[in-house]
Design a protein around this motif. Structure first.
Motif, PDB file in Angstrom:
ATOM      1  N   TYR A 333     108.077  72.108 -65.796  1.00 28.63           N
ATOM      2  CA  TYR A 333     107.880  70.898 -66.591  1.00 28.63           C
ATOM      3  C   TYR A 333     106.939  69.904 -65.925  1.00 28.63           C
ATOM      4  CZ  TYR A 333     111.946  72.576 -69.179  1.00 28.63           C
ATOM      5  OH  TYR A 333     112.798  73.318 -69.923  1.00 28.63           O
ATOM      6  N   GLY A 334     106.449  70.201 -64.729  1.00 29.34           N
ATOM      7  CA  GLY A 334     105.512  69.315 -64.057  1.00 29.34           C
ATOM      8  C   GLY A 334     106.144  68.411 -63.039  1.00 29.34           C
ATOM      9  N   VAL A 335     107.417  68.638 -62.693  1.00 26.89           N
ATOM     10  CA  VAL A 335     108.103  67.828 -61.676  1.00 26.89           C
ATOM     11  C   VAL A 335     108.514  68.780 -60.552  1.00 26.89           C
ATOM     12  CG1 VAL A 335     109.970  66.199 -61.221  1.00 26.89           C
ATOM     13  CG2 VAL A 335     108.951  66.326 -63.499  1.00 26.89           C
ATOM     14  N   PRO A 336     107.660  68.978 -59.562  1.00 32.36           N
ATOM     15  CA  PRO A 336     107.989  69.946 -58.508  1.00 32.36           C
ATOM     16  C   PRO A 336     109.107  69.451 -57.610  1.00 32.36           C
ATOM     17  CG  PRO A 336     105.924  68.814 -58.012  1.00 32.36           C
ATOM     18  CD  PRO A 336     106.333  68.373 -59.383  1.00 32.36           C
ATOM     19  N   VAL A 337     110.179  70.206 -57.561  1.00 30.96           N
ATOM     20  CA  VAL A 337     111.304  69.918 -56.669  1.00 30.96           C
ATOM     21  C   VAL A 337     111.712  71.213 -56.008  1.00 30.96           C
ATOM     22  CG1 VAL A 337     112.164  67.941 -57.983  1.00 30.96           C
ATOM     23  CG2 VAL A 337     112.968  70.226 -58.555  1.00 30.96           C
ATOM     24  N   SER A 338     112.372  71.116 -54.881  1.00 25.93           N
ATOM     25  CA  SER A 338     112.852  72.286 -54.167  1.00 25.93           C
ATOM     26  C   SER A 338     114.321  72.535 -54.493  1.00 25.93           C
ATOM     27  CB  SER A 338     112.669  72.111 -52.662  1.00 25.93           C
ATOM     28  OG  SER A 338     113.459  71.021 -52.201  1.00 25.93           O
ATOM     29  N   GLU A 339     114.779  73.712 -54.112  1.00 24.36           N
ATOM     30  CA  GLU A 339     116.188  74.044 -54.340  1.00 24.36           C
ATOM     31  C   GLU A 339     117.108  73.123 -53.548  1.00 24.36           C
ATOM     32  OE1 GLU A 339     119.231  77.866 -53.860  1.00 24.36           O
ATOM     33  OE2 GLU A 339     117.094  78.073 -53.417  1.00 24.36           O
TER      34      GLU A 339
END
Length: 467
Positions: A333-339
């Protein structure tokens, strides 16, 4: 009787002769063994393809005999060398076009279509048609027919089968994309539709009933328009026979179909006055659909939000997904987050237990009696797996949120001057004079004035409140 010198030499030298003979036999055996292995390693076509190829070769030779006679009798090729070089041009061209048609069919074949032979496939039949002419010119009507059928016609058919049978066997449900095949399928479908046989999964009896129903509807509509006349009696009898053949009297479904068709035909004139909404006014232009995002939020809105809020929205839309899958969706969705960020936001804990980790219960804390405890709030946390090496069970932990002041160290030496200090403390004014509005910390106060921690804390609080 004179003998050959080679035989004489072999008799005089038996050991070299035996060595040469053994080596020759070994070389010959190795050559035959290699040839046999090479032949066995070949990937042979299926048996039907081999039989069709053999038949095509024989029919091509039969057609070549006709071409040989035609070249000498009609084309004036008296020289045998010239005739030998030129008579088989048609047969060689037929074979070359068949091979190229096979290559085109294999190259354009897919799972749904058998491929097209292309121009070489058309040339095969053109050459076959041209080779029919020498047959009739050489042997007349009767003999020419035999020569034409057994020679070029069968050669073309068998080459077609030999070059295209393998694809049809591998994909029997595939359709040919050639122009004749497309025209043939279209004509077949139109003929079946005209005969009323296009609808599949119908028995012959049902087809007869449907035809009788359609005939009864047509005759009833004609009798309504022209109830009298010299053909009215014939039409009434034909209508009765059609109704009887349709089975509408005993079959409720067929009777319903008959009445519906008749009602549609009788009221067909009302189609000209049926009110319809105009498609040219009031029709909204369909907007470009947004990509699928959680709870109807667009991707542009998600990218303007806090990443942790985006994680919660995505998790609400996909409650069954793991933290890794939620992180992947947020990135899409365009919101880079990590696990790890997802686990922190969702309070899901670590995915892998660290090595040599055990939960050991903390010893009960001894709280001095003179320390006042603040209100404590407790809530029951949801059960979750606890990383324990000895037992992989599930524990229920009670999370306690409390604000407890840190008590003074009971072993700390309290100065004598701090035991009976009047209220207010006289050191407050001294510290204000020494430091002004810059209130020092607890440790500097203790070192400078030689007081205990509790007194330094009281002085600092008093100065902080009045400063």
């Amino acid at each position: 009787m004179p003998t050959h010198p080679l035989i004489t030499w072999a008799v005089d030298h038996p050991w070299p002769t035996a060595s040469i003979t053994a080596a020759s036999v070994a070389i010959l055996g190795g050559t035959l063994w290699g040839i046999a292995r090479m032949v066995r390693s070949w990937t042979w076509p299926p048996l039907p393809v081999l039989v069709a190829g053999a038949g095509a070769l024989v029919c091509t030779a039969y057609s070549g005999d006709t071409s040989w006679r035609f070249a000498g009798e009609r084309l004036g090729m008296a020289d045998s060398t010239e005739r030998a070089l030129m008579f088989g041009a048609g047969e060689l061209a037929l074979l070359a076009c068949a091979v190229m048609a096979r290559a085109n069919k294999a190259a354009t074949a897919t799972k749904a279509a058998a491929g097209s032979a292309g121009v070489p496939g058309v040339l095969v039949w053109v050459i076959t048609g041209v080779q029919v002419i020498p047959c009739y010119a050489t042997s007349g009507i009767v003999g020419g027919t035999v020569r034409a059928v057994i020679g070029p016609v069968l050669a073309g058919l068998l080459w077609h089968l030999a070059m295209g049978l393998e694809i049809r066997v591998a994909r029997p449900d595939s359709l040919s994309t050639g122009l004749p095949a497309i025209i043939g399928r279209e004509l077949r479908e139109r003929l079946l539709s005209y005969l009323g046989l296009a609808t599949r999964d119908r028995t012959a009896e049902q087809i007869t009933r449907d035809r009788a129903t359609a005939r009864a509807v047509r005759l009833a509509a004609v009798l309504e328009l022209r109830p009298s006349g010299w053909l009215s009696g014939y039409r009434r009898r034909s209508l009765a026979a059609a109704v009887a053949r349709s089975g509408a009297g005993t079959n409720g479904e067929q009777r319903h179909r008959l009445l519906q068709l008749l009602a549609a035909r009788r009221t067909s004139g009302q189609l000209a006055t049926v009110p319809l909404a105009s498609p040219w006014a009031g029709t909204p232009v369909p907007e470009m659909p947004y990509p699928r995002t959680p709870l109807g939020v667009t991707g542009a809105q998600l990218r303007t939000m806090d990443p942790l809020a985006v994680v919660h929205l995505v998790r609400d839309a996909h409650p069954e997904d793991t933290p890794a899958e939620v992180a992947a969706l947020c990135t899409e969705y365009g919101v880079p987050v990590s696990e790890t960020q997802v686990r922190v936001a969702l309070r899901a804990g670590n995915s892998v237990a660290p090595a040599l980790t055990r939960l050991v219960p903390d010893p009960p804390e001894v709280v001095p009696a003179d320390v006042r405890l603040l209100p404590v709030t407790c809530h029951q946390a949801a059960p979750r797996p606890t990383p324990v090496l000895a037992a992989a069970g599930t524990r229920t932990r009670t999370v306690v949120h409390a604000e407890v002041p840190v008590p003074e160290d009971p072993d700390e030496d309290v100065p004598e001057g701090d035991r009976d200090v009047p209220d207010p403390d006289p050191l407050i004014e001294q510290v204000r004079v020494d430091h002004g509005t810059q209130v020092p910390g607890i440790k500097p106060l203790r070192r400078q004035y030689g007081i205990g921690q509790a007194r330094a804390q009281r002085i600092r609080d008093a100065l902080g409140g009045t400063a």
